[in-house]
Design a protein around this motif. Structure first.
Motif, short mmCIF file in Angstrom:
data_model
loop_
_atom_site.label_atom_id
_atom_site.label_comp_id
_atom_site.label_asym_id
_atom_site.label_seq_id
_atom_site.Cartn_x
_atom_site.Cartn_y
_atom_site.Cartn_z
N ASN A 100 0.80 -1.21 0.00
CA ASN A 100 0.00 0.00 0.00
C ASN A 100 0.84 1.27 0.00
O ASN A 100 0.42 2.30 -0.53
CB ASN A 100 -0.98 -0.02 1.17
CG ASN A 100 -2.13 -0.98 0.91
OD1 ASN A 100 -2.32 -1.44 -0.21
ND2 ASN A 100 -2.90 -1.29 1.93
N ALA A 101 2.05 1.22 0.56
CA ALA A 101 2.95 2.36 0.46
C ALA A 101 3.33 2.61 -1.00
O ALA A 101 3.42 3.76 -1.46
CB ALA A 101 4.20 2.15 1.30
N ALA A 102 3.53 1.53 -1.75
CA ALA A 102 3.85 1.67 -3.18
C ALA A 102 2.70 2.32 -3.93
O ALA A 102 2.91 3.15 -4.84
CB ALA A 102 4.18 0.31 -3.78
N ILE A 103 1.47 1.99 -3.55
CA ILE A 103 0.30 2.60 -4.20
C ILE A 103 0.22 4.09 -3.88
O ILE A 103 -0.09 4.91 -4.75
CB ILE A 103 -0.98 1.86 -3.76
CG1 ILE A 103 -0.98 0.45 -4.36
CG2 ILE A 103 -2.23 2.63 -4.18
CD1 ILE A 103 -2.09 -0.45 -3.84
N ILE A 104 0.53 4.46 -2.65
CA ILE A 104 0.53 5.89 -2.28
C ILE A 104 1.58 6.65 -3.10
O ILE A 104 1.32 7.74 -3.63
CB ILE A 104 0.81 6.06 -0.78
CG1 ILE A 104 -0.35 5.52 0.05
CG2 ILE A 104 1.08 7.53 -0.43
CD1 ILE A 104 -1.62 6.33 -0.03
N LYS A 105 2.77 6.06 -3.23
CA LYS A 105 3.84 6.72 -3.98
C LYS A 105 3.47 6.91 -5.45
O LYS A 105 3.90 7.87 -6.09
CB LYS A 105 5.13 5.91 -3.86
CG LYS A 105 5.74 5.91 -2.47
CD LYS A 105 6.96 4.99 -2.41
CE LYS A 105 7.54 4.89 -1.02
NZ LYS A 105 8.69 3.97 -0.95
N GLU A 106 2.69 6.00 -5.97
CA GLU A 106 2.25 6.10 -7.36
C GLU A 106 1.08 7.07 -7.52
O GLU A 106 1.01 7.83 -8.49
CB GLU A 106 1.81 4.71 -7.85
CG GLU A 106 1.21 4.69 -9.25
CD GLU A 106 0.61 3.34 -9.59
OE1 GLU A 106 -0.16 3.29 -10.57
OE2 GLU A 106 0.89 2.35 -8.89
N THR A 107 0.18 7.07 -6.54
CA THR A 107 -1.08 7.80 -6.65
C THR A 107 -0.94 9.29 -6.39
O THR A 107 -1.50 10.12 -7.12
CB THR A 107 -2.11 7.19 -5.67
OG1 THR A 107 -2.34 5.83 -6.03
CG2 THR A 107 -3.41 7.96 -5.69
N VAL A 108 -0.21 9.65 -5.34
CA VAL A 108 -0.15 11.06 -4.92
C VAL A 108 0.39 11.98 -6.03
O VAL A 108 -0.20 13.03 -6.30
CB VAL A 108 0.64 11.21 -3.61
CG1 VAL A 108 0.94 12.68 -3.31
CG2 VAL A 108 -0.14 10.58 -2.46
N PRO A 109 1.49 11.64 -6.70
CA PRO A 109 1.96 12.53 -7.78
C PRO A 109 0.93 12.69 -8.90
O PRO A 109 0.84 13.77 -9.51
CB PRO A 109 3.23 11.83 -8.28
CG PRO A 109 3.70 11.03 -7.13
CD PRO A 109 2.46 10.55 -6.46
N ARG A 110 0.14 11.66 -9.18
CA ARG A 110 -0.88 11.75 -10.22
C ARG A 110 -1.97 12.73 -9.80
O ARG A 110 -2.50 13.48 -10.63
CB ARG A 110 -1.50 10.37 -10.49
CG ARG A 110 -0.50 9.31 -10.98
CD ARG A 110 0.06 9.64 -12.36
NE ARG A 110 -0.97 9.86 -13.35
CZ ARG A 110 -1.64 8.93 -14.00
NH1 ARG A 110 -1.40 7.65 -13.73
NH2 ARG A 110 -2.55 9.24 -14.90
N ILE A 111 -2.32 12.73 -8.51
CA ILE A 111 -3.31 13.69 -8.01
C ILE A 111 -2.79 15.12 -8.15
O ILE A 111 -3.47 16.01 -8.65
CB ILE A 111 -3.64 13.39 -6.53
CG1 ILE A 111 -4.34 12.03 -6.41
CG2 ILE A 111 -4.49 14.50 -5.92
CD1 ILE A 111 -4.45 11.52 -4.98
#
Length: 317
Positions: A100-111
């Motif tokens: 889930n940390a990997a998902i946060i690292k991927e998701t936040v920059p896209r937002i």
């Protein structure tokens, strides 16, 4: 945000699983926003959820529900991160860290590509650690990244006390702090019912809390495990807890909620996210209310922070 700006209220939910959609459904019924955006790795899933929610329109206040990519985040006041691997039976929340940390690292920059100054509301587990990761990855002021924290745990605590003393849960005041997880701390020293300290209330009504403390603590800490054992996932109650946080922000209520935030010296703690009573308004977390707990409660809070630091260390923070 002021009430007169209601026509511009928009929230985007990233992750249309059970938690994300329970939140979106409750948010639509509550009537706090005029637009809900849904983002999901599988677009068809988000589109189907949007269709279903839009079919609710004759029964609720007007709200437009749309599905798409991260461009949906443009102009949103709040972006909710509910994407991630779910906790399964036998797992603790801390077991979910790496994926889930990997998902946060991927998701936040896209937002942030489409919305550089949102308020991020993180609900994916382990929420304290993922809130920390979101703060570091985003570079946003810490107050603009809110973890759902122990808001739900606090409401469970108050609900159980209300059952014991047969009073409306809204008149029971007490907090759960620290990790949203096994090391969380029930702050018995601060409990009051209608402004009357708990021990005084016990004496007045003839019901001692001493024999009930252990069972209440177990029920609060293990509530999610019990639900997961019986129905595989928790989602309704956390969805409503997230709506309560959203209301505090969008209505600029200056609500006191036990959300997760970055410690900056409170109780001697720093560089770790956990939950304490915080004032929540239109700018996110406006201040942390840190005043002395009982000695054993403060020690337990420090132990809880240590558990979270170990989790952060396991992913390089």
């Amino acid at each position: 945000m002021n009430r007169e700006n209601a026509s511009h209220r928009k929230v985007v939910v990233v992750g249309t699983g059970l938690v994300g959609m329970s939140y979106a459904y409750a948010l639509g019924i509550k009537g706090l926003v005029r637009e809900i955006g849904l983002v999901n790795r599988t677009l068809d899933k988000a589109q189907g959820e949007a269709l279903d929610l839009n079919h609710c329109q004759p029964f609720v206040n007007p709200v437009s529900v749309n599905a798409g990519g991260f461009e949906m985040c443009r102009d949103a006041q709040i972006v909710v991160i509910a994407a991630g691997v779910n906790q399964e039976q036998g797992q603790t929340r801390l077991d979910l860290i790496e994926k889930n940390a990997a998902i946060i690292k991927e998701t936040v920059p896209r937002i942030l590509e489409y919305n550089p100054e949102p308020i991020l509301l993180v609900v994916s587990n382990p929420v304290d650690i993922l809130t920390h990761v979101a703060i570091k990855v985003s570079g946003l002021p810490p107050g603009r990244v809110i973890g759902s924290g122990t808001v739900l745990d606090t409401m469970r605590f108050r609900s159980l006390l209300s059952e014991v003393y047969e009073v409306d849960a809204r008149n029971v005041h007490g907090y759960v702090v620290g990790e949203h997880g096994d090391s969380e701390v029930l702050v018995w020293s601060r409990v009051n019912i209608a402004g009357i300290p708990l021990l005084e209330y016990c004496a007045a009504c003839g019901k001692s809390i001493a024999a009930r403390k252990k069972s209440i603590e177990d029920d609060v800490r293990n509530a999610a495990y019990h639900v997961i054992q019986k129905k595989q996932a928790t989602y309704y109650a956390i969805g409503l807890a997230m709506v309560r946080i959203t209301e505090g922000v969008l209505m600029n209520q200056h609500s006191v909620l036990t959300v997760g935030t970055l410690m900056r010296g409170e109780y001697g703690l720093s560089n770790v996210c956990l939950s304490l009573p915080c004032v929540v308004g239109s700018n996110g977390i406006e201040r942390v209310l840190a005043s002395p707990f009982a000695d054993d409660e403060e020690h337990a809070l420090l132990d809880s922070a240590s558990v979270l630091r170990e989790g952060l260390s396991s992913i390089g923070y």
